[in-house]
Design a protein around this motif. Structure first.
Motif, mmCIF file in Angstrom:
data_model
loop_
_atom_site.group_PDB
_atom_site.id
_atom_site.type_symbol
_atom_site.label_atom_id
_atom_site.label_comp_id
_atom_site.label_asym_id
_atom_site.label_seq_id
_atom_site.Cartn_x
_atom_site.Cartn_y
_atom_site.Cartn_z
ATOM 1 N N GLU A 114 66.126 63.011 57.071
ATOM 2 C CA GLU A 114 66.396 62.018 58.113
ATOM 3 C C GLU A 114 65.572 62.381 59.338
ATOM 4 O O GLU A 114 65.683 63.488 59.860
ATOM 5 C CB GLU A 114 67.897 62.013 58.439
ATOM 6 N N ASN A 115 64.776 61.429 59.770
ATOM 7 C CA ASN A 115 63.864 61.766 60.870
ATOM 8 C C ASN A 115 64.484 61.551 62.244
ATOM 9 O O ASN A 115 63.828 61.779 63.249
ATOM 10 C CB ASN A 115 62.551 60.997 60.738
ATOM 11 N N LYS A 116 65.701 61.078 62.237
ATOM 12 C CA LYS A 116 66.425 61.000 63.512
ATOM 13 C C LYS A 116 67.469 62.106 63.540
ATOM 14 O O LYS A 116 67.958 62.542 62.501
ATOM 15 C CB LYS A 116 67.097 59.631 63.663
ATOM 16 N N LEU A 117 67.777 62.499 64.725
ATOM 17 C CA LEU A 117 68.608 63.683 64.886
ATOM 18 C C LEU A 117 69.903 63.333 65.623
ATOM 19 O O LEU A 117 69.887 63.026 66.808
ATOM 20 C CB LEU A 117 67.811 64.717 65.678
ATOM 21 N N GLU A 118 70.986 63.359 64.877
ATOM 22 C CA GLU A 118 72.274 63.148 65.539
ATOM 23 C C GLU A 118 72.652 64.437 66.268
ATOM 24 O O GLU A 118 72.216 65.527 65.890
ATOM 25 C CB GLU A 118 73.361 62.804 64.520
#
Length: 335
Positions: A114-118
């Motif tokens: 996942e290239n977004k970071l929660e």
DNA sequence: TTGTGTTTTATTGCCTCC
DNA sequence: GGAGGCAATAAAACACAA
């Protein structure tokens, strides 16, 4: 080796150092700067593992809780020695610290998922890697930027290939079109020549009729023999041919064969022979061919295909010409 | 060794969303 | 208004040819 670089590996034979050497060649002594920090500033350079209490991340450095770093637990206890250089290094504000190969690999794997970071993931990654959450966030931000650049390069390549292909197709069609236009011009000239000959013959015939004082008001069909009707039809056919052909030649954007009226005064809307209505542009090529055949040609007549037509010489006795265009119905002449 | 180009890490400022 | 993302950019680290 650039000046001022400080490497964390005091023990060159450590497994981590070997690993890094294998992975990065001469840069194998990659600083483990971000991974370890000598909290006491007095730790010996012995090979004893400092443990989670001593192994501090930037978070620890800046007041974090110094919890266990699972990313490092896989390494042996004698991997890293700390020395004064390291201490000195950590006290150089503004120095950039490159991540280790393993850290980068770990981050890469995470990025693939996942290239977004929660926020939770960011904190977890930071814990695992012994980095500040801020560093993880920055790494993902920069990684997304790199990915975007690569993606744009790929998109550009795809578009470029598509453009080149279309350009080649266009050039090919343009050449084909020019060639066909030239052929049509030759053919129409030939037709004009023949029409003039016929007209002069007809005038001679008329004059001879007048001389013989025959009534001339007779309808064509009554006065002409079967053969003569055929000749007149041929002339009409030629007239229609010439005007429609020229129309197509000099107005290539005009809809083809949609107004047979303008080219043939004998054909009026409403006539049974008025085959070409104003809007038939949505007819398929086959439908149009059938329509044309019904209007002009004997039933059962089949248009010659492109490969059957000899273009080297203008047709002497036939006024039928068809150019089948496969996928693109730019051109279609029938006469 | 040094100069130069590239890559990576980090900052800044702006924007959007909640 | 704060958090987070992005583009632009700075600057350190690195690679490499001369």
């Amino acid at each position: 080796m650039a000046g001022g670089r400080v490497y964390g590996g005091g023990n060159g034979s450590s497994s981590l150092s070997v690993l890094l050497q294998n992975q990065r060649g001469s840069s194998g002594s990659e600083p483990l700067d971000s991974l370890f920090f000598s909290g006491s500033c007095n730790s010996s350079t012995s090979s004893s593992f400092l443990g989670s209490r001593s192994m501090m991340s930037f978070e620890d450095f800046h007041g974090g809780n110094g919890s266990n770093k699972s990313f490092f637990r896989s390494f042996g206890s004698d991997e890293i020695g700390l020395d004064d250089d390291l201490d000195e290094y950590f006290h150089q504000p503004g120095k950039k610290r490159r991540l280790t190969v393993d850290q980068v690999q770990f981050l890469e794997k995470s990025f693939e998922v996942e290239n977004k970071l929660e926020p939770e993931r960011k904190v977890q990654l930071a814990k695992d890697l012994g980095l500040q959450p801020r560093q993880v966030a920055i790494w993902f931000q920069n990684r997304r930027a790199r990915w975007k650049t690569k993606q744009m390069e790929k998109d550009y390549d795809v578009l470029q290939a598509s453009y080149n292909s279309l350009k080649a197709d266009y050039e090919s069609l343009r050449k084909e079109t020019d060639k066909l236009k030239a052929e049509v011009l030759v053919l129409s000239d030939e037709l004009l020549k023949r029409e003039k000959e016929k007209e002069s013959n007809s005038e001679l015939s008329d004059n001879s009729n007048k001389l013989s004082e025959e009534p001339v008001e007779k309808p064509l069909a009554e006065s002409a023999s079967e053969g003569e009707v055929s000749k007149v039809s041929t002339v009409l056919c030629h007239q229609e041919d010439i005007s429609s052909v020229k129309s197509d030649i000099f107005d290539s954007d005009s809809p083809r064969l949609t107004d047979g009226v303008h080219s043939n005064p004998l054909m009026e809307p409403g006539d049974s022979s008025y085959a070409f209505e104003a809007d038939q542009s949505d007819l398929s090529q086959d439908e149009e061919d059938k329509l044309i055949s019904r209007s002009f040609l004997p039933s059962g007549y089949v248009f010659p295909k492109l490969e059957d037509v000899d273009y080297s010489d203008p047709p002497e006795s036939s006024c039928n010409f068809e150019y089948p265009v496969e996928d693109h119905a730019f051109w279609s002449w029938s006469y």
